[in-house]
Enzyme design. Structure first.
Site, PDB file in Angstrom:
ATOM      1  N   LYS A   1       0.848  -1.198   0.000  1.00  0.00           N
ATOM      2  CA  LYS A   1       0.000   0.000   0.000  1.00  0.00           C
ATOM      3  C   LYS A   1       0.880   1.244   0.000  1.00  0.00           C
ATOM      4  O   LYS A   1       1.858   1.319   0.735  1.00  0.00           O
ATOM      5  CB  LYS A   1      -0.897  -0.051   1.236  1.00  0.00           C
ATOM      6  CG  LYS A   1      -1.991   0.992   1.314  1.00  0.00           C
ATOM      7  CD  LYS A   1      -2.821   0.747   2.573  1.00  0.00           C
ATOM      8  CE  LYS A   1      -3.955   1.730   2.734  1.00  0.00           C
ATOM      9  NZ  LYS A   1      -4.728   1.455   3.975  1.00  0.00           N
ATOM     10  N   ILE A  23      -7.665   0.796  10.524  1.00  0.00           N
ATOM     11  CA  ILE A  23      -8.066   1.516  11.732  1.00  0.00           C
ATOM     12  C   ILE A  23      -9.581   1.469  11.925  1.00  0.00           C
ATOM     13  O   ILE A  23     -10.090   1.850  12.964  1.00  0.00           O
ATOM     14  CB  ILE A  23      -7.561   2.974  11.697  1.00  0.00           C
ATOM     15  CG1 ILE A  23      -7.575   3.612  13.096  1.00  0.00           C
ATOM     16  CG2 ILE A  23      -8.344   3.805  10.694  1.00  0.00           C
ATOM     17  CD1 ILE A  23      -6.901   4.957  13.183  1.00  0.00           C
ATOM     18  N   GLY A  24     -10.289   0.972  10.892  1.00  0.00           N
ATOM     19  CA  GLY A  24     -11.735   0.850  11.011  1.00  0.00           C
ATOM     20  C   GLY A  24     -12.324  -0.211  10.099  1.00  0.00           C
ATOM     21  O   GLY A  24     -13.537  -0.323   9.966  1.00  0.00           O
ATOM     22  N   GLY A  25     -11.429  -0.981   9.459  1.00  0.00           N
ATOM     23  CA  GLY A  25     -11.877  -2.012   8.531  1.00  0.00           C
ATOM     24  C   GLY A  25     -11.078  -2.029   7.254  1.00  0.00           C
ATOM     25  O   GLY A  25     -11.430  -2.714   6.290  1.00  0.00           O
ATOM     26  N   SER A  26      -9.964  -1.313   7.221  1.00  0.00           N
ATOM     27  CA  SER A  26      -9.264  -1.039   5.967  1.00  0.00           C
ATOM     28  C   SER A  26      -8.505  -2.212   5.377  1.00  0.00           C
ATOM     29  O   SER A  26      -8.103  -2.151   4.215  1.00  0.00           O
ATOM     30  CB  SER A  26      -8.304   0.135   6.159  1.00  0.00           C
ATOM     31  OG  SER A  26      -9.019   1.331   6.311  1.00  0.00           O
ATOM     32  N   SER A  65      -9.531   1.074   3.345  1.00  0.00           N
ATOM     33  CA  SER A  65      -8.711   1.947   2.520  1.00  0.00           C
ATOM     34  C   SER A  65      -7.621   1.192   1.750  1.00  0.00           C
ATOM     35  O   SER A  65      -6.952   1.775   0.897  1.00  0.00           O
ATOM     36  CB  SER A  65      -8.044   3.029   3.384  1.00  0.00           C
ATOM     37  OG  SER A  65      -7.165   2.455   4.337  1.00  0.00           O
ATOM     38  N   LEU A 103      -7.400   8.299   3.736  1.00  0.00           N
ATOM     39  CA  LEU A 103      -7.183   6.936   4.250  1.00  0.00           C
ATOM     40  C   LEU A 103      -8.321   6.479   5.153  1.00  0.00           C
ATOM     41  O   LEU A 103      -8.173   5.512   5.891  1.00  0.00           O
ATOM     42  CB  LEU A 103      -5.855   6.840   5.023  1.00  0.00           C
ATOM     43  CG  LEU A 103      -4.577   7.017   4.208  1.00  0.00           C
ATOM     44  CD1 LEU A 103      -3.364   7.114   5.140  1.00  0.00           C
ATOM     45  CD2 LEU A 103      -4.390   5.869   3.232  1.00  0.00           C
TER      46      LEU A 103
END
Length: 553
Positions: free
Chosen positions: A136, A232-235, A211, A185
């Protein structure tokens, strides 16, 4: 330090054009050249078979563990493998727009060195000898750009490799591709003004997720067998699920984060993690073990100093069966999953119930709406000011999902939180974590959806709860593919009355024919620092019930 607002200089459009020209020039270096493809089908997964050689298809569709075995013995050369993945990655870019830059010269030089090393020494250089790994873009590479999805950061250059890349290179990896990410992001899809939208390989009207959506799409098309994402939240899990591959969100402070580019660096109230996306569970496991075995805590002291556990974390139950207690979360009580997700859960659970030693129980959601309030209040403690400055410094427009998560998020306080408010929300976070921990009892893992549907249409990935829940709790979460959407079976749930606005938004999104061919994936969740147990449970389930149920290639 963030750049101040731009007053003079090139337009954001010209900067984006420059970035795309650089990407295209790197693609043009791949040999032999790919044919021009102009007529793209909705499902692009069959295109590689019409373009690549039989050898390239065999290499790129091999399990990474199989490839490592062949590479370590010289059965296949590192250069052959690198060339195959470079060509398939270039093709993936044409199909779904997932690449920011290919590195053919560097990758082939590295592969040739590894081939010579093996020939001269009679052994591989390390556990990842010759394995191509995609990265990434915001994970720093020395002397390469580091824009993190912002036009105004286009001129930033990595001063050194990120810590994780140094470890992977020492283990023998070949770095060959850099992948797309969204503006901020902080999307569950991948769209930026630098490169546009990254599409889903199996249905180009849908998102690849985010992301780490460039990684998801590239691995989904087998242009990579093992890639690096962040979460950080599902990336990691969103793109893994949307693209039908494996993805692990590890527990925090296990893998190195030094050398990444992002806004809000230094915040500790919601800790980001780095982790793998792979075409197989074996790829996830070798990635984790290699990194933890390298003792990264010596260089990065915030990491926890304990080894990757190789002994079984499960009970043995008679005749080689393992004792596993699985809690099933069918619905988080906020947004009801679409029919394909519920079908996948029903199918897996039915098979689990037939296994000796496996106990299946209901897992009742506990205040998942409150969990979102906590985490979304802490995401942008500065009121979104660093994100806003990074966007507005170039004059680039706000992407729809950037506006959604920052400007339209009622839990982002204008002007930012005071120090006392950050502390208060952190106390609420810890209280919630303690309450949730008390629910576990003797459950080993939770089986649950990864999202409220398969990959959403572009600009519509607005519900984070099925992934961000586990970020707040800092639980390891492992995504695996199960099936695909079948409009003939996965019909609309007629007569359903949505329970709230979020639920209504999700319910109204579902039209079966719009989701045709989209992968359907599920998620296993474990307690903090039981990453190895989560991986072992899925290994066992794959062996016993034959996951995934449908082969994508």
């Amino acid at each position: 330090m963030l750049p101040s607002p731009r007053k003079t200089g090139p337009s954001w459009q010209s900067i984006a054009e420059q970035a795309q020209k650089h990407r295209d020039a790197s693609l043009a270096l791949v040999q032999p050249p790919l044919p021009t493809i102009t007529d793209l089908a909705l499902d692009t997964s069959s295109v590689p078979k019409t373009v690549l050689t039989a050898e390239e298809l065999s290499i790129t569709e091999s399990d990474p563990v199989t490839l490592l075995s062949q590479l370590s013995t010289g059965t296949i050369s590192s250069k052959q493998v690198a060339q195959a993945f470079l060509r398939r990655a270039a093709l993936a870019q044409t199909l779904v727009n997932c690449i920011t830059e290919l590195l053919p010269a560097t990758a082939l030089e590295r592969a040739s060195y590894l081939d010579t090393y093996l020939q001269d020494n009679g052994k591989p250089i390390g556990p990842l000898h010759g394995l191509p790994i995609s990265v990434k873009e915001h994970i720093g590479m020395k002397d390469l750009t580091l824009n993190a999805g912002f036009i105004s950061w286009h001129a930033r250059i990595g001063a050194a490799n990120a810590h994780i890349l140094d470890i992977l290179l020492e283990a023998g990896a070949v770095l060959y591709a850099r992948t797309t990410q969204p503006q901020t992001l902080m999307h569950l899809e991948t769209s930026s003004n630098l490169y546009g939208e990254t599409l889903n390989p199996f249905n180009r009207t849908l998102t690849s997720g985010g992301s780490s959506g460039g990684e998801g799409a590239l691995v989904g098309l087998r242009g990579s067998c093992l890639g690096i994402g962040t979460d950080i939240g599902g990336s990691i899990r969103s793109p893994a699920a949307n693209c039908g591959v494996y993805g692990l969100r590890p527990t925090s402070h296990r893998l190195p984060l030094e050398g990444l580019s992002a806004t809000m660096l230094g915040q500790e109230h919601i800790v980001p993690v780095i982790g793998p996306l792979s075409t197989s569970l074996g790829g996830v496991k070798v990635f984790m073990k290699t990194l933890v075995d390298a003792r990264p805590w010596v260089r990065e002291p915030s990491l926890l100093p304990f080894a990757w556990k190789t002994e079984s974390q499960l009970r043995v139950f008679g005749a080689g069966y393992k004792g596993i207690k699985i809690g099933v979360l069918w619905d988080d009580g906020v947004v009801r999953p679409h029919p394909p997700v519920t079908r996948a859960l029903n199918t897996v659970v039915a098979k689990l119930k037939s296994l000796p030693g496996v106990e299946v129980v209901e897992w009742k959601p506990y205040k998942h709406d409150w969990a979102w309030t906590i985490i979304s209040s802490l995401y942008f403690a500065d009121g979104g000011s660093e994100e806003s400055m990074a966007i507005e410094a170039s004059g680039e427009p706000w992407r729809p999902l950037s506006e959604f998560i920052i400007k339209d998020n009622r839990n982002v306080k204008k002007g930012g939180l005071t120090v006392r408010e950050v502390w208060d929300w952190t106390i609420k976070r810890e209280e919630y974590k303690a309450e949730y921990a008390r629910l576990w009892g003797d459950v080993d893992v939770i089986l649950c959806p990864v999202g409220p549907g398969a990959a959403p249409p572009l600009d519509h990935a607005r519900y984070w709860g099925y992934t961000s829940q586990w970020n707040l709790l800092d639980y390891p979460s492992l995504v695996f593919p199960v099936s695909r959407v079948d409009p003939a079976i996965d019909v609309v749930e007629v007569g359903y009355v949505p329970r709230n606005d979020k639920d209504k938004y999700n319910y109204d999104l579902y039209e079966p024919n719009k989701y045709v061919n989209a992968p359907v994936s599920l998620q296993l969740v474990g307690r903090r620092y039981e990453d190895e147990k989560v991986v072992e449970v899925l290994e066992y389930l794959e062996e016993k019930i034959g996951l995934p149920f449908e082969k994508f290639f």
